[in-house]
Scaffold this active site. Structure first.
Site, mmCIF file in Angstrom:
data_model
loop_
_atom_site.group_PDB
_atom_site.id
_atom_site.type_symbol
_atom_site.label_atom_id
_atom_site.label_comp_id
_atom_site.label_asym_id
_atom_site.label_seq_id
_atom_site.Cartn_x
_atom_site.Cartn_y
_atom_site.Cartn_z
ATOM 1 N N TYR A 163 0.867 -1.188 0.000
ATOM 2 C CA TYR A 163 0.000 0.000 0.000
ATOM 3 C C TYR A 163 0.897 1.229 0.000
ATOM 4 O O TYR A 163 1.723 1.403 0.897
ATOM 5 C CB TYR A 163 -0.914 -0.028 1.233
ATOM 6 C CG TYR A 163 -2.015 1.026 1.218
ATOM 7 C CD1 TYR A 163 -2.536 1.520 0.019
ATOM 8 C CD2 TYR A 163 -2.538 1.522 2.403
ATOM 9 C CE1 TYR A 163 -3.545 2.464 0.019
ATOM 10 C CE2 TYR A 163 -3.566 2.470 2.407
ATOM 11 C CZ TYR A 163 -4.057 2.935 1.207
ATOM 12 O OH TYR A 163 -5.067 3.881 1.204
ATOM 13 N N ASP A 263 -13.483 -2.513 0.844
ATOM 14 C CA ASP A 263 -12.720 -1.744 1.840
ATOM 15 C C ASP A 263 -13.541 -1.446 3.093
ATOM 16 O O ASP A 263 -13.160 -0.604 3.906
ATOM 17 C CB ASP A 263 -12.138 -0.449 1.263
ATOM 18 C CG ASP A 263 -11.069 0.151 2.176
ATOM 19 O OD1 ASP A 263 -10.345 -0.623 2.828
ATOM 20 O OD2 ASP A 263 -10.985 1.391 2.269
HETATM 21 C C1 0GY Z 1 -7.505 0.860 3.418
HETATM 22 C C2 0GY Z 1 -6.994 2.213 3.466
HETATM 23 C C3 0GY Z 1 -6.573 2.902 4.567
HETATM 24 C C4 0GY Z 1 -6.241 2.342 5.833
HETATM 25 C C5 0GY Z 1 -5.679 1.178 6.050
HETATM 26 O O1 0GY Z 1 -4.749 -0.445 7.377
HETATM 27 C C6 0GY Z 1 -5.222 0.684 7.353
HETATM 28 O O2 0GY Z 1 -5.317 1.405 8.340
HETATM 29 O O3 0GY Z 1 -5.467 0.359 5.048
HETATM 30 C C7 0GY Z 1 -6.366 4.344 4.428
HETATM 31 O O4 0GY Z 1 -6.476 5.047 5.445
HETATM 32 O O5 0GY Z 1 -6.117 4.812 3.290
HETATM 33 O O6 0GY Z 1 -7.168 0.101 2.512
HETATM 34 O O7 0GY Z 1 -8.256 0.466 4.276
#
Ligand code: 0GY
Length: 310
Positions: A163, A263
């Site tokens: 990510y 998501d």
């Molecule tokens: C998503 C995106 C987000 C957060 C996380 O693990 C996480 O906290 O992935 C974000 O804040 O962009 O994919 O859930």
């Protein structure tokens, strides 16, 4: 579905709770469809949030996730460890074990994880690890530590989910392209969709996928990427219309390496919380034929997460 409280934890100010009354999608997903990117949060009273977290969410339990799965017409979930739980995968593993084989997982681990821990997670249904490079979400982890983890988990046939934000791809390129496993990118590497779809930023992401056959992408999170937002313009049908050309380009060029997910419960959205039913209705705008939809929602996630059944 009813909204849970958050145990002893105080939610981050301004936190938007997930949408409790999602509409029934008009688009019927194919039989066996997989929601390949979703999370569980706590419940905090049972599975405490990690001390190093950057946000405290509302609770979002496995029961609520499975109810959403059924409501939207999906058969399975891939539950991705969220940063609010750090490398404590207990909530994730508990959800996997409660899913009757209908959920697989992506964990977060540290270099200190033992082989026994990896094996136990594998037995519960974990099939990958997530490396997060979004600076507002995590503290920096040295790349040599991440590479060591990637090399170790490859022995279980796991993959790496990454990510990151599009502006950081040039700096991360050498590391990403050296990873020894299948690599799955969250949310198309977060392109700036106010830039042209045929501009240099998105071209670099397409080159990344084109030149590396081990790289897959989730064409997820229009609600997170969109600048246009959820409201359709007069005479237009589409919410998040500015994301469509980006996601469609990836689906059409790499139909065998794309995944889709809700998501849910949508961490860190500031402006609006999407109706998950409407997110499902977005799918036919980015995968425009029954064949592409089947690959996106069934064939591809099954090959990656349930290869023994596909
Ligand atoms: C998503 C995106 C987000 C957060 C996380 O693990 C996480 O906290 O992935 C974000 O804040 O962009 O994919 O859930």
């Amino acid at each position: 579905m009813t909204q849970a409280t958050t145990g002893d934890f105080t939610k981050t100010p301004g936190w938007l709770d997930w949408y409790t009354g999602p509409s029934k999608p008009r688009f019927t997903v194919p039989a066996g469809a997989v929601d390949a990117h979703c999370h569980v949060f706590g419940p905090g009273a049972e599975f405490p949030y990690a001390p190093e977290r950057k946000y405290t969410p509302c609770d979002a339990s496995k029961h609520q996730l499975f109810a959403l799965r059924d409501h939207l017409g999906f058969a399975r979930n891939v539950i991705v460890q969220a940063t609010c739980h750090g490398a404590d995968n207990r909530a994730l593993v508990d959800a996997l074990k409660s899913s009757a084989g209908r959920a697989r997982g992506v964990a977060t681990v540290k270099r200190s994880v033992s082989d026994e821990d990896v094996q136990a997670m594998h037995d519960a249904g974990v099939r990958g690890v997530r490396f997060n490079f979004v600076k507002r979400l995590v503290d920096f982890t040295p790349k040599d530590e991440l590479m060591e983890i990637a090399t170790r988990i490859a022995k279980w046939g796991w993959h790496v989910v990454i990510y990151f934000e599009a502006v950081d791809l040039p700096e991360l390129w050498d590391f990403f392209t050296a990873l020894p496993t299948t690599v799955v990118v969250d949310h198309m590497g977060r392109p700036d969709v106010s830039l042209p779809v045929d501009g240099p930023q998105f071209a670099l992401f397409q080159k990344f996928m084109r030149e590396h056959a081990n790289v897959w992408s989730k064409v997820s999170c229009p609600e997170r990427l969109s600048v246009a937002g959820p409201k359709a313009l007069a005479g237009e049908q589409n919410a998040y219309r500015d994301v469509i050309p980006f996601a469609r380009a990836i689906v059409e060029e790499f139909p065998d390496r794309v995944l889709w997910g809700t998501d849910w419960p949508h961490p860190n959205l500031k402006d609006h919380m999407p109706d998950d039913g409407l997110l499902v209705d977005f799918i036919p705008h980015i995968a425009t034929t029954a064949e592409l939809q089947h690959k996106l929602l069934v064939d591809n996630p099954m090959r990656l997460y349930w290869p023994e059944e596909s």
